[in-house]
Scaffold this active site. Structure first.
Site, PDB file in Angstrom:
ATOM      1  N   GLU A   1       0.837  -1.187   0.000  1.00 38.59           N
ATOM      2  CA  GLU A   1       0.000   0.000   0.000  1.00 38.59           C
ATOM      3  C   GLU A   1       0.881   1.250   0.000  1.00 38.59           C
ATOM      4  O   GLU A   1       1.869   1.301   0.717  1.00 38.59           O
ATOM      5  CB  GLU A   1      -0.917  -0.007   1.225  1.00 38.59           C
ATOM      6  CG  GLU A   1      -1.878  -1.185   1.241  1.00 38.59           C
ATOM      7  CD  GLU A   1      -2.764  -1.230   2.483  1.00 38.59           C
ATOM      8  OE1 GLU A   1      -2.645  -0.309   3.325  1.00 38.59           O
ATOM      9  OE2 GLU A   1      -3.569  -2.153   2.607  1.00 38.59           O
TER      10      GLU A   1
ATOM     11  N   HIS B   1      -7.781   1.316   2.263  1.00 36.56           N
ATOM     12  CA  HIS B   1      -7.553   0.966   3.672  1.00 36.56           C
ATOM     13  C   HIS B   1      -8.191   1.990   4.605  1.00 36.56           C
ATOM     14  O   HIS B   1      -7.549   2.506   5.535  1.00 36.56           O
ATOM     15  CB  HIS B   1      -6.054   0.852   3.954  1.00 36.56           C
ATOM     16  CG  HIS B   1      -5.754  -0.045   5.119  1.00 36.56           C
ATOM     17  ND1 HIS B   1      -4.590  -0.771   5.217  1.00 36.56           N
ATOM     18  CD2 HIS B   1      -6.450  -0.338   6.250  1.00 36.56           C
ATOM     19  CE1 HIS B   1      -4.577  -1.458   6.350  1.00 36.56           C
ATOM     20  NE2 HIS B   1      -5.713  -1.211   6.991  1.00 36.56           N
TER      21      HIS B   1
END
Length: 331
Positions: free
Chosen positions: A264, A283
């Protein structure tokens, strides 16, 4: 009693304001990673995100000179403890119960978004195209569907509770058999392949460790329904990402709702961006609503429990550092 608070992720100023009336406690904020690691030398407890738990901090806690006896993670996850280890004399608690309700709502949003063809209709909106006949074949309903939830922590239980009013049949997938509220059937994790062919939706809501890493892989996708959906609100590493991409491209499964990724932020060249049957969120499943309020309430209660020598909430047991056997009580 002095407690150090990492500024990154724990809302240090808000927590200090909320805990200002607790007698016998001094809260100090660490603005940087270096300051946080230094606090291991003069604090009895540290409050931080899992990502802030570094190898250097682990080494400091392991030294006989550190007075730290308790770590409170803001995050639900605790993978860094698996990576760096934790001294036997240090208690670990996480923030799972603070985030659980909001993550459960987000999981429902991903499920409903896919079932009601929201990605398709958003593309149609951008084209200013009003064509019900094009959308209707892709519309489905939760009523009567079988949903498997892997993980029975705060998040998994919250998802199960929210599924029941929709008329779905809920299967809880856990390590050991036990009754679960809002769950119709319980399946042992080791036997999950016996239920995968019957599931319409599979939800991953559990921590990442050596046991769970890459668990959703090609063998799972091969036996799942071509129409089935995969939802991940746990950790990106739970899924074998190349296998998922292949399964989506080859219509081995019907779609995926992902709030997490292995790396990420997700790379712009990742093929998942181009999949029509995927919803991606960055997220953020835990954020919004009362999540931070619940986190502060949890931390405040645990501070008072720690001061008074009472059992802490959201305890994560670390029975062995050598084999990586780290397990939360409520999973």
């Amino acid at each position: 009693m002095r407690i150090g608070i990492s500024k990154g992720g724990l809302q240090g100023a808000e927590l200090i304001d909320a805990c200002g009336d607790i007698a016998g406690i001094e809260l100090v904020v660490a603005d940087t990673q270096d300051e946080l690691e230094e606090r291991a030398s003069d604090c009895e407890a540290l409050m931080l995100n899992s990502a802030r738990y570094s190898a250097r901090l682990a080494d400091r806690l392991a030294s006989g000179a550190s007075p730290v006896r308790w770590l409170q993670f803001a995050s639900a996850g605790y993978e860094t403890v698996l990576e760096h280890g934790l001294s036997d004399h240090v208690l670990l608690t996480n923030g799972g119960s603070a985030w659980g309700p909001t993550v459960a709502e987000h999981a429902m949003a991903l499920i409903l978004g896919l079932l009601r063809a929201v990605p398709l209709m958003e593309r149609e909106r951008l084209r200013a195209r009003w064509d019900a006949s094009h959308v209707i074949p892709y519309l489905r309903s939760l009523e009567g569907m079988k949903v498997g939830i892997v993980g029975a922590g705060d998040i998994g239980r919250g998802i199960a509770a929210r599924l029941r009013p929709f008329g779905a049949e809920v299967i809880g997938v856990v390590r050991s058999p036990r009754p679960l509220e809002h769950v119709d059937h319980v399946c042992i994790l080791d036997q999950i392949c016996s239920v995968l062919p019957d599931l319409d939706i599979l939800v991953l809501a559990l921590p990442l460790n050596d046991e769970t890493r890459g668990m959703a892989n090609a063998s799972w996708f091969h036996i799942m329904k071509p129409s089935s959906l995969l939802i991940n609100v746990g950790r990106g590493g739970l899924i074998d990402q190349p296998a998922l991409i292949d399964a989506l491209r080859n219509n081995a499964i019907g779609g995926a709702g992902l709030d997490v990724a292995i790396d990420e932020p997700l790379c712009p060249s990742n093929p998942l961006w181009l999949q029509d049957n995927v919803i991606l969120t960055p997220h953020i499943a835990a954020l919004g609503g009362r999540s931070l309020d619940r986190l502060i309430e949890l931390c405040k209660e645990n501070i008072m429990r720690f001061r008074d020598g009472l059992p802490l909430r959201n305890r994560v047991l670390v029975p062995s550092l050598k084999n990586g056997n780290v397990r939360a009580v409520d999973l």
